[in-house]
Design a protein around this motif. Structure first.
Motif, PDB file in Angstrom:
ATOM      1  N   GLU A   1       0.817  -1.215   0.000  1.00  0.00           N
ATOM      2  CA  GLU A   1       0.000   0.000   0.000  1.00  0.00           C
ATOM      3  C   GLU A   1       0.851   1.266   0.000  1.00  0.00           C
ATOM      4  O   GLU A   1       0.406   2.328   0.422  1.00  0.00           O
ATOM      5  CB  GLU A   1      -0.978   0.012   1.189  1.00  0.00           C
ATOM      6  CG  GLU A   1      -1.981  -1.117   1.138  1.00  0.00           C
ATOM      7  CD  GLU A   1      -2.950  -1.092   2.323  1.00  0.00           C
ATOM      8  OE1 GLU A   1      -2.890  -0.165   3.152  1.00  0.00           O
ATOM      9  OE2 GLU A   1      -3.775  -2.016   2.414  1.00  0.00           O
ATOM     10  N   PHE A   2       2.075   1.151  -0.479  1.00  0.00           N
ATOM     11  CA  PHE A   2       2.914   2.331  -0.689  1.00  0.00           C
ATOM     12  C   PHE A   2       2.479   3.048  -1.967  1.00  0.00           C
ATOM     13  O   PHE A   2       2.709   4.247  -2.113  1.00  0.00           O
ATOM     14  CB  PHE A   2       4.381   1.939  -0.792  1.00  0.00           C
ATOM     15  CG  PHE A   2       5.051   1.733   0.541  1.00  0.00           C
ATOM     16  CD1 PHE A   2       4.320   1.500   1.690  1.00  0.00           C
ATOM     17  CD2 PHE A   2       6.433   1.769   0.654  1.00  0.00           C
ATOM     18  CE1 PHE A   2       4.933   1.312   2.917  1.00  0.00           C
ATOM     19  CE2 PHE A   2       7.066   1.580   1.873  1.00  0.00           C
ATOM     20  CZ  PHE A   2       6.311   1.350   3.008  1.00  0.00           C
ATOM     21  N   LEU A   3       1.887   2.292  -2.880  1.00  0.00           N
ATOM     22  CA  LEU A   3       1.333   2.838  -4.118  1.00  0.00           C
ATOM     23  C   LEU A   3      -0.115   2.401  -4.234  1.00  0.00           C
ATOM     24  O   LEU A   3      -0.468   1.293  -3.804  1.00  0.00           O
ATOM     25  CB  LEU A   3       2.107   2.326  -5.345  1.00  0.00           C
ATOM     26  CG  LEU A   3       3.616   2.540  -5.406  1.00  0.00           C
ATOM     27  CD1 LEU A   3       4.182   1.886  -6.653  1.00  0.00           C
ATOM     28  CD2 LEU A   3       3.952   4.023  -5.390  1.00  0.00           C
ATOM     29  N   ASP A   4      -0.965   3.277  -4.813  1.00  0.00           N
ATOM     30  CA  ASP A   4      -2.331   2.835  -5.077  1.00  0.00           C
ATOM     31  C   ASP A   4      -2.342   2.072  -6.398  1.00  0.00           C
ATOM     32  O   ASP A   4      -1.293   1.843  -7.007  1.00  0.00           O
ATOM     33  CB  ASP A   4      -3.315   4.008  -5.065  1.00  0.00           C
ATOM     34  CG  ASP A   4      -3.063   5.023  -6.188  1.00  0.00           C
ATOM     35  OD1 ASP A   4      -2.350   4.706  -7.167  1.00  0.00           O
ATOM     36  OD2 ASP A   4      -3.585   6.158  -6.073  1.00  0.00           O
ATOM     37  N   GLN A   5      -3.508   1.669  -6.844  1.00  0.00           N
ATOM     38  CA  GLN A   5      -3.584   0.841  -8.048  1.00  0.00           C
ATOM     39  C   GLN A   5      -3.178   1.600  -9.314  1.00  0.00           C
ATOM     40  O   GLN A   5      -2.871   0.988 -10.338  1.00  0.00           O
ATOM     41  CB  GLN A   5      -4.999   0.270  -8.205  1.00  0.00           C
ATOM     42  CG  GLN A   5      -5.354  -0.776  -7.166  1.00  0.00           C
ATOM     43  CD  GLN A   5      -4.303  -1.872  -7.060  1.00  0.00           C
ATOM     44  OE1 GLN A   5      -3.971  -2.530  -8.051  1.00  0.00           O
ATOM     45  NE2 GLN A   5      -3.755  -2.079  -5.866  1.00  0.00           N
ATOM     46  N   ALA A   6      -3.144   2.933  -9.236  1.00  0.00           N
ATOM     47  CA  ALA A   6      -2.692   3.740 -10.374  1.00  0.00           C
ATOM     48  C   ALA A   6      -1.211   4.093 -10.249  1.00  0.00           C
ATOM     49  O   ALA A   6      -0.697   4.916 -11.000  1.00  0.00           O
ATOM     50  CB  ALA A   6      -3.521   5.010 -10.476  1.00  0.00           C
ATOM     51  N   SER A   7      -0.530   3.452  -9.276  1.00  0.00           N
ATOM     52  CA  SER A   7       0.902   3.672  -9.023  1.00  0.00           C
ATOM     53  C   SER A   7       1.219   5.056  -8.466  1.00  0.00           C
ATOM     54  O   SER A   7       2.344   5.533  -8.575  1.00  0.00           O
ATOM     55  CB  SER A   7       1.735   3.410 -10.296  1.00  0.00           C
ATOM     56  OG  SER A   7       1.662   2.048 -10.660  1.00  0.00           O
TER      57      SER A   7
END
Length: 218
Positions: free
Chosen positions: A60-66
């Motif tokens: 969860e450091f990045l969301d699904q859109a990076s």
């Protein structure tokens, strides 16, 4: 079996984990974490680093859109990075933690045995060792016995009822305080009152009573 098994996060080149996380701390937060950012800004252009993006999403450091999240930003703070990562590791490897509450304290052989049993794979499975190796690389950079306040908690803190009650009498006595101040300073007012054309004495009584109650000193 391997193609249909849902494995926890892993990297083939698991020793890339500390390198990537270290570089994340040094660089500015990008609007989007891309392969180009990984190669040109972080200087990690080798194909062995590319699989880190799915890992960062699992953490969860990045969301699904990076796009970097608050966890990504907080990890860059050395005063709490280990705790932030430890909290997210527990989430990313939740299935592993179902087999052992303190999975991060177990040795490699025990972890491999537990994960094989959990996933129902055989001793010849080639992915399990990579999963555990990746997990242990993350564990080395983590701390699991601390708590922090995160930026994700954006709601204001609750108002203490005692403090709230203390403010109420202050507001209630403001008009009295102002009235006393006016008296001590000798402040006076000139009030121009336009009375209605009426012979009803009750109307005048009501007007002067309201004037006394709201504008004049007791």
């Amino acid at each position: 079996m391997a193609s249909t098994t849902k494995y926890p996060p892993y990297l083939d080149a698991y020793n890339a984990v500390p390198k990537v996380l270290n570089e994340i701390k040094k660089a500015s937060v990008p609007p989007k974490f891309t392969l180009d950012f990984l190669a040109t800004v972080l200087g990690l252009g080798s194909s062995s680093y590319r699989a880190i993006i799915p890992i960062l999403k699992k953490l969860e450091f990045l969301d699904q859109a990076s796009v970097p999240t608050n966890y990504y930003k907080e990890y860059r703070d050395d005063t709490k990075s280990e705790i932030v990562l430890g909290n997210q590791v527990k989430k990313a490897y939740a299935d592993l933690y179902k087999t052992a509450e303190y999975a991060h304290k177990l040795n490699k052989e025990t972890l491999i045995t537990k994960l094989k049993t959990l996933l129902g794979v055989g001793d010849d499975d080639k992915i399990i060792p990579k999963v555990i190796a990746t997990f242990q690389e993350l564990v080395k950079l983590s701390k699991f016995d601390g708590t922090i306040e995160t930026e994700k908690m954006t709601s204001p803190p609750p108002v203490d009822e005692f403090e709230k009650r203390k403010e109420e009498p202050i507001k209630a006595t403001q008009s009295t305080t102002i009235s006393k101040l006016n008296r001590s300073l000798g402040i006076s007012y000139t009030i121009n009152l336009n009375l209605p054309a009426t012979t009803e004495i009750e109307v005048f009584n009501a007007i002067f009573k309201a004037l006394k109650d709201n504008l004049l000193d007791e």
